[in-house]
Design an enzyme around this catalytic site. Structure first.
Site, PDB file in Angstrom:
ATOM      1  CG  ASP A  67      -0.334  -0.607   2.460  1.00 34.50           C
ATOM      2  OD1 ASP A  67       0.892  -0.547   2.594  1.00 34.50           O
ATOM      3  OD2 ASP A  67      -1.078  -1.145   3.296  1.00 34.50           O
ATOM      4  CG  ASN A 135      -8.733  -2.237  11.904  1.00 34.28           C
ATOM      5  OD1 ASN A 135      -7.762  -2.864  11.488  1.00 34.28           O
ATOM      6  ND2 ASN A 135      -9.182  -1.135  11.324  1.00 34.28           N
ATOM      7  CG  HIS A 137      -5.763  -2.771   8.751  1.00 33.28           C
ATOM      8  ND1 HIS A 137      -5.879  -1.432   9.066  1.00 33.28           N
ATOM      9  CD2 HIS A 137      -4.432  -3.052   8.924  1.00 33.28           C
ATOM     10  CE1 HIS A 137      -4.704  -0.949   9.395  1.00 33.28           C
ATOM     11  NE2 HIS A 137      -3.802  -1.901   9.329  1.00 33.28           N
ATOM     12  CD  GLU A 142      -8.623   0.416   7.768  1.00 30.83           C
ATOM     13  OE1 GLU A 142      -8.480  -0.583   8.518  1.00 30.83           O
ATOM     14  OE2 GLU A 142      -8.024   1.485   7.955  1.00 30.83           O
TER      15      GLU A 142
HETATM   16  C1  F6R Z   1       1.501  -1.722   6.024  1.00 31.69           C
HETATM   17  C2  F6R Z   1       0.168  -2.295   6.105  1.00 31.69           C
HETATM   18  C3  F6R Z   1      -0.595  -2.360   7.381  1.00 31.69           C
HETATM   19  C4  F6R Z   1       0.262  -2.622   8.613  1.00 31.69           C
HETATM   20  C5  F6R Z   1      -0.600  -2.626   9.874  1.00 31.69           C
HETATM   21  C6  F6R Z   1       0.219  -2.835  11.117  1.00 31.69           C
HETATM   22  O1  F6R Z   1       2.012  -1.811   4.718  1.00 31.69           O
HETATM   23  O2  F6R Z   1      -0.330  -2.698   5.110  1.00 31.69           O
HETATM   24  O3  F6R Z   1      -1.569  -3.370   7.270  1.00 31.69           O
HETATM   25  O4  F6R Z   1       0.906  -3.851   8.461  1.00 31.69           O
HETATM   26  O5  F6R Z   1      -1.286  -1.423   9.971  1.00 31.69           O
HETATM   27  O6  F6R Z   1       1.078  -1.761  11.295  1.00 31.69           O
HETATM   28  P1  F6R Z   1       2.182  -1.757  12.458  1.00 31.69           P
HETATM   29  O7  F6R Z   1       3.179  -2.778  12.085  1.00 31.69           O
HETATM   30  O8  F6R Z   1       2.748  -0.360  12.397  1.00 31.69           O
HETATM   31  O9  F6R Z   1       1.461  -2.056  13.718  1.00 31.69           O
END
Ligand code: F6R
Length: 240
Positions: A67, A135, A137, A142
């Site tokens: 992303d 959550n 994701h 989401e």
């Molecule tokens: C990042 C992504 C997100 C993160 C998730 C966890 O490329 O796609 O899904 O993996 O938000 O983020 P952290 O590791 O910062 O808790």
């Protein structure tokens, strides 16, 4: 689904890096799907160490990232392009032309189509690395996402904006939209490794491994993939 629970963050970083390294060694022109955020930082640092020791070579590796924020350029220090350069790419011998990350500055519709096509034309992702949101994701898919989604524009949840504000000067600076691979794009990957650390991920990990498969917890769809590793530290696995 293979669940590996290890003592701490360092151990999960090493384990995830070993799985990526093994993919690279087995297939020198592997297509890797990569993630950003706080969790994979340790894994990237282990991969850089392995590269410097001559254990792995990125010369023929191609990468796609999950992303990117809409409206942030490659030069912006909060962009995921910048993050990837900073944490991995500038430290290894990857060919810059083999890096693909959604362009958050491009025409959104065209960029989503381009990105999905590039992934298909590459032959598909051999190994996808994932983190997980509080959550549930994966990528920026989401809760309530359609499981059949491909690369698309996402409106970030308040929860995600708040969680990611730790990387910005203030919560108001966090972009409200992102481009993300869809669930279908992720599920097409041949192998998946999801890493999670900390007790704030415990509920999401429980739902991913033991919950019902539901769009309310997007990572739960991984139960239907036939080659997934969940690598969690004790805190993230505490509800299992
Ligand atoms: C990042 C992504 C997100 C993160 C998730 C966890 O490329 O796609 O899904 O993996 O938000 O983020 P952290 O590791 O910062 O808790």
């Amino acid at each position: 689904m293979k669940v590996i629970v290890l003592d701490n963050y360092q151990q999960i970083s090493i384990k995830a890096a070993q799985i990526v390294a093994s993919q690279i060694i087995l297939k020198e022109d592997s297509i890797l799907g990569l993630a950003t955020g706080g969790t994979p930082v340790g894994m990237y640092s282990e991969l850089v160490k392995m590269y410097k020791l001559g254990i792995i070579d990125f010369k023929k590796i191609k990468t796609f990232n999950l992303d990117e924020y809409v409206g942030l350029s490659k030069e912006n220090q909060q962009s995921y392009y910048y993050y990837m350069m900073d944490n991995l790419f500038k430290h290894v011998n990857i060919n810059i032309e083999n890096i693909d990350i959604p362009n958050g500055m491009a025409d959104i519709k065209e960029e989503c189509v381009r990105y999905e096509n590039e992934i298909k034309q590459s032959g598909g992702i051999d190994l996808q690395v994932l983190g997980i949101g509080h959550n549930g994701h994966i990528g920026f898919n989401e809760p309530d996402i359609k499981f059949e989604s491909v690369t698309h524009l996402v409106k970030l949840d308040e929860d995600t904006i708040k969680a990611n504000s730790r990387f910005f000067d203030s919560v108001d600076e966090v972009p409200k939209q992102a481009l993300s691979m869809g669930i279908k794009t992720i599920m097409h990957s041949k192998k998946i490794v999801l890493i999670a650390s900390g007790k704030e991920k415990a509920k999401a990990i429980y739902g991913t491994v033991k919950g019902n498969i539901t769009p309310n917890l997007p990572a739960s769809i991984l139960q239907l993939h036939n080659d997934v590793y969940i690598i969690a530290d004790k805190e993230a696995a505490s509800l299992l």
